[in-house]
Design a protein around this motif. Sequence first.
Motif, PDB file in Angstrom:
ATOM      1  N   THR A 301      91.928  37.809  54.047  1.00  0.00           N
ATOM      2  CA  THR A 301      90.581  37.238  54.142  1.00  0.00           C
ATOM      3  C   THR A 301      90.122  36.728  52.786  1.00  0.00           C
ATOM      4  O   THR A 301      89.593  35.616  52.663  1.00  0.00           O
ATOM      5  N   ALA A 302      90.348  37.581  51.751  1.00  0.00           N
ATOM      6  CA  ALA A 302      89.964  37.166  50.398  1.00  0.00           C
ATOM      7  C   ALA A 302      90.765  35.953  49.946  1.00  0.00           C
ATOM      8  O   ALA A 302      90.238  35.030  49.314  1.00  0.00           O
ATOM      9  N   GLU A 303      92.076  35.937  50.312  1.00  0.00           N
ATOM     10  CA  GLU A 303      92.916  34.795  49.934  1.00  0.00           C
ATOM     11  C   GLU A 303      92.445  33.520  50.626  1.00  0.00           C
ATOM     12  O   GLU A 303      92.417  32.441  50.022  1.00  0.00           O
ATOM     13  N   SER A 304      92.063  33.659  51.909  1.00  0.00           N
ATOM     14  CA  SER A 304      91.568  32.500  52.643  1.00  0.00           C
ATOM     15  C   SER A 304      90.293  31.962  52.006  1.00  0.00           C
ATOM     16  O   SER A 304      90.134  30.750  51.829  1.00  0.00           O
ATOM     17  N   ILE A 305      89.398  32.886  51.635  1.00  0.00           N
ATOM     18  CA  ILE A 305      88.147  32.464  50.983  1.00  0.00           C
ATOM     19  C   ILE A 305      88.446  31.808  49.645  1.00  0.00           C
ATOM     20  O   ILE A 305      87.872  30.765  49.300  1.00  0.00           O
ATOM     21  N   LEU A 306      89.386  32.414  48.881  1.00  0.00           N
ATOM     22  CA  LEU A 306      89.741  31.852  47.574  1.00  0.00           C
ATOM     23  C   LEU A 306      90.365  30.463  47.733  1.00  0.00           C
ATOM     24  O   LEU A 306      90.079  29.555  46.937  1.00  0.00           O
ATOM     25  N   ASN A 307      91.230  30.314  48.749  1.00  0.00           N
ATOM     26  CA  ASN A 307      91.847  28.999  48.965  1.00  0.00           C
ATOM     27  C   ASN A 307      90.802  27.956  49.339  1.00  0.00           C
ATOM     28  O   ASN A 307      90.873  26.803  48.895  1.00  0.00           O
ATOM     29  N   GLU A 308      89.840  28.380  50.177  1.00  0.00           N
ATOM     30  CA  GLU A 308      88.765  27.453  50.529  1.00  0.00           C
ATOM     31  C   GLU A 308      87.952  27.064  49.304  1.00  0.00           C
ATOM     32  O   GLU A 308      87.620  25.889  49.099  1.00  0.00           O
ATOM     33  N   LYS A 310      88.974  27.225  46.243  1.00  0.00           N
ATOM     34  CA  LYS A 310      89.835  26.433  45.358  1.00  0.00           C
ATOM     35  C   LYS A 310      89.897  24.982  45.828  1.00  0.00           C
ATOM     36  O   LYS A 310      89.807  24.045  45.016  1.00  0.00           O
ATOM     37  N   ALA A 311      90.054  24.806  47.169  1.00  0.00           N
ATOM     38  CA  ALA A 311      90.105  23.446  47.709  1.00  0.00           C
ATOM     39  C   ALA A 311      88.775  22.727  47.491  1.00  0.00           C
ATOM     40  O   ALA A 311      88.740  21.541  47.148  1.00  0.00           O
ATOM     41  N   LEU A 312      87.667  23.473  47.681  1.00  0.00           N
ATOM     42  CA  LEU A 312      86.350  22.872  47.468  1.00  0.00           C
ATOM     43  C   LEU A 312      86.159  22.481  46.007  1.00  0.00           C
ATOM     44  O   LEU A 312      85.682  21.381  45.699  1.00  0.00           O
ATOM     45  N   LEU A 313      86.571  23.396  45.109  1.00  0.00           N
ATOM     46  CA  LEU A 313      86.448  23.102  43.683  1.00  0.00           C
ATOM     47  C   LEU A 313      87.314  21.914  43.295  1.00  0.00           C
ATOM     48  O   LEU A 313      86.880  21.046  42.530  1.00  0.00           O
ATOM     49  N   LEU A 317      86.150  18.462  41.721  1.00  0.00           N
ATOM     50  CA  LEU A 317      86.726  17.949  40.474  1.00  0.00           C
ATOM     51  C   LEU A 317      87.318  16.554  40.670  1.00  0.00           C
ATOM     52  O   LEU A 317      87.187  15.684  39.806  1.00  0.00           O
ATOM     53  N   ASP A 318      87.979  16.353  41.839  1.00  0.00           N
ATOM     54  CA  ASP A 318      88.572  15.033  42.099  1.00  0.00           C
ATOM     55  C   ASP A 318      87.510  13.969  42.299  1.00  0.00           C
ATOM     56  O   ASP A 318      87.755  12.779  42.056  1.00  0.00           O
ATOM     57  N   ALA A 319      86.325  14.389  42.785  1.00  0.00           N
ATOM     58  CA  ALA A 319      85.253  13.424  43.003  1.00  0.00           C
ATOM     59  C   ALA A 319      84.551  13.033  41.708  1.00  0.00           C
ATOM     60  O   ALA A 319      83.866  12.012  41.654  1.00  0.00           O
ATOM     61  N   ILE A 320      84.723  13.845  40.671  1.00  0.00           N
ATOM     62  CA  ILE A 320      84.089  13.542  39.387  1.00  0.00           C
ATOM     63  C   ILE A 320      84.849  12.403  38.710  1.00  0.00           C
ATOM     64  O   ILE A 320      86.077  12.460  38.578  1.00  0.00           O
ATOM     65  N   SER A 335      95.908  22.929  35.463  1.00  0.00           N
ATOM     66  CA  SER A 335      95.199  22.233  36.533  1.00  0.00           C
ATOM     67  C   SER A 335      94.629  20.926  35.992  1.00  0.00           C
ATOM     68  O   SER A 335      94.208  20.860  34.831  1.00  0.00           O
ATOM     69  N   VAL A 336      94.631  19.898  36.846  1.00  0.00           N
ATOM     70  CA  VAL A 336      94.075  18.594  36.479  1.00  0.00           C
ATOM     71  C   VAL A 336      93.382  18.014  37.707  1.00  0.00           C
ATOM     72  O   VAL A 336      93.663  18.413  38.844  1.00  0.00           O
TER      73      VAL A 336
END
Length: 672
Positions: A301-308, A310-313, A317-320, A335-336
């Motif tokens: 559950t924690a990994e799923s939340i972290l992946n979400e 991470k994907a959101l972050l 970042l990609d939108a910046i 990371s880039v």
Amino acid sequence: MKLGFRSKIYLGFFSLLLIQGLVIFLWVSQVMKDSMLEEIKNRGVSIGVSLSARMVEPMLAMDFLRMKVLVDETVQLDNGIFYTFVLDEKGNPLIHTFKHGFPVELKTANTVQDGQKGSMQLLDTGDQLIFDYAVPVIINDNRLGTLRLGLFQTQAEKMVNKIMFTTIVTIIFAILMAGIVGTLLLKPVTKRIKKLHDSSEQALRGDLDVRTAPMLKKNCWDIMQCSQKECPAYENQCHRCWYMAGTLCTSCVEGEYAKRIDSCQQCQVYKQCSGDEIQSLAESFDAMTLSLKGNLSDLKTAESILNEQKALLQTILDAIPDFISLQDNEGCYVSVNRAFCEMLNKNKEEIIGKANGDLFSKTLAEMFNKEDKSILETRIPLVKENRVPGLKGLKWLHVVKIPVLETKNYVKGLVCSGRDITKLKAVQEQLTQSQKMESVGRLAAGVAHEINTPLGIILGYAQLLLEDVEKDGQMYEDVATIAKQTKLCSKIVADLLNFSRSSQKNITKFNINEAIKEVLSMVEHTFSLNHVIVKHEYDKNPLLMQGDKEKLKQVFINLLNNAFDAIKENGSIFINSGFGKTQSEIKISISDTGCGISKDNIKKIFEPFYTTKGPDQGTGLGLSVTFGIIKEHNGTINVYSPPLSGKKEGNGTQFIVVLPTGLNMKKGELNG
């Protein structure tokens, strides 16, 4: 192949029994052998003592017949007796039982001294071993002679071997019985251990629902007569209550197993349900898998939340538009974002794990490594502007580098963010250019107004003098030169006035194509004299716009004259007009096949008084005036050498003018 646990147990158990049986056999055989030898010795001594006592009377009477009878009866009495004979006090044989004569060697083979009760010697006859016994014949401390008795060792060995065989059979039977009993006892133990091993392998494969311990025969809710259905141990037949947290029993201690087991050991449920060590191990294993399953569920559950997150972050970042990168303290990229990848024209997989030396040129990599090392050591952020090569030329980058602190005294890495400020730099340069041209324009307007009147007077008097002097004289030529140069100065003043935008504005609605055609009608004949052909391609729709038609015609005249001057002779000029990106703007392209403009000069061509033409060929104000008129109409002008597109021959130059139609603008309204 290695032996299994059960095979090792059986092998060890039977090996232990075999070694134990062997030790017992050796010990028993030795004890039995010693006992038999002692028994034989005692038996021989007993027979010898008894026979020697019976020999006293016959020896005193020297009754050889009776002595013979006694020794024969003794030999016949026991099959184990080989011989018997009697020696007198001088050691001479008196009587014996040998059939083939008395062996003289036996006389001294075994002797008994005075005062000894007897003597035994093991004699080898060549065929077999004989136990020889020597017993003195004594009466009233007077020695009459010696009795000798020989017993077969073979008979004794047969008896010993018989006993040893019985012992071996008994030990083997005992080992077999012990093995059968041990197997019956070990089988359930090894079976439970094998089940525990299989369960552990299933757990390693990810099956945490495996059950190892046997089903409970007694349950805590039955023993305690409990009816609390909300208790996690209630009707749970797979796990003991003392392994479970959060039970509702009043006698249980809050907390995990390690904290509560001491109190549980005093509980009647524990006393009735706890099993042996293997059962406890199996139950502990089941409790461990249950706990692992819960922990893994929480981790997933924690990994799923972290992946979400991470994907959101990463999406953020990609939108910046700014490029962002994270490096560890070794300088490797962790990371880039998308902007960073686009800047290097690489994907993330080609960047992650690489260092500056793998991504940039040697010079830039050394500079970046030096900066990064300084930031990691001093922990002082860096703000700077970099000029780096890009796919479309040099770029200006505004860069900020900040150290990432994991703890107060440990730097984990650094974050680098930056943005492309190339366009901003270009705007700044254009603003500087505009300010410069505005200042020059004010100066030019002032100068033009001040010298325009004196030039008119000079030109007027020069023209009057030309009427009064003879045309063939030197004076006429001199005055004509004055008039010519004055007219040139007047033209410069006119250009300065146009450049300073001090002339009258006349805003009308007109077709830009018609304005271009009017300009071409004036210059085409002159251009054709030098074999310069003008080719044009107009949009099929009327290109209507609101603006100062005469000033825009001046723009086209200046651009066409510059193209003609660049070609000189034998060339082509291409004119293309149409709508721009939208219907609210008009795009005009004028390109030529001339000598082109160098990169160094192309940046300066719109500056006032800058020209690449020779003396008396230009004032350097044509393109400056053109730039001012286009800006006055809120348009843009760009120059490319060689041309970007269209028909082109050789190097050449292309000017692209973009003008807003301004059809919504009121009459007389124009940017001043």
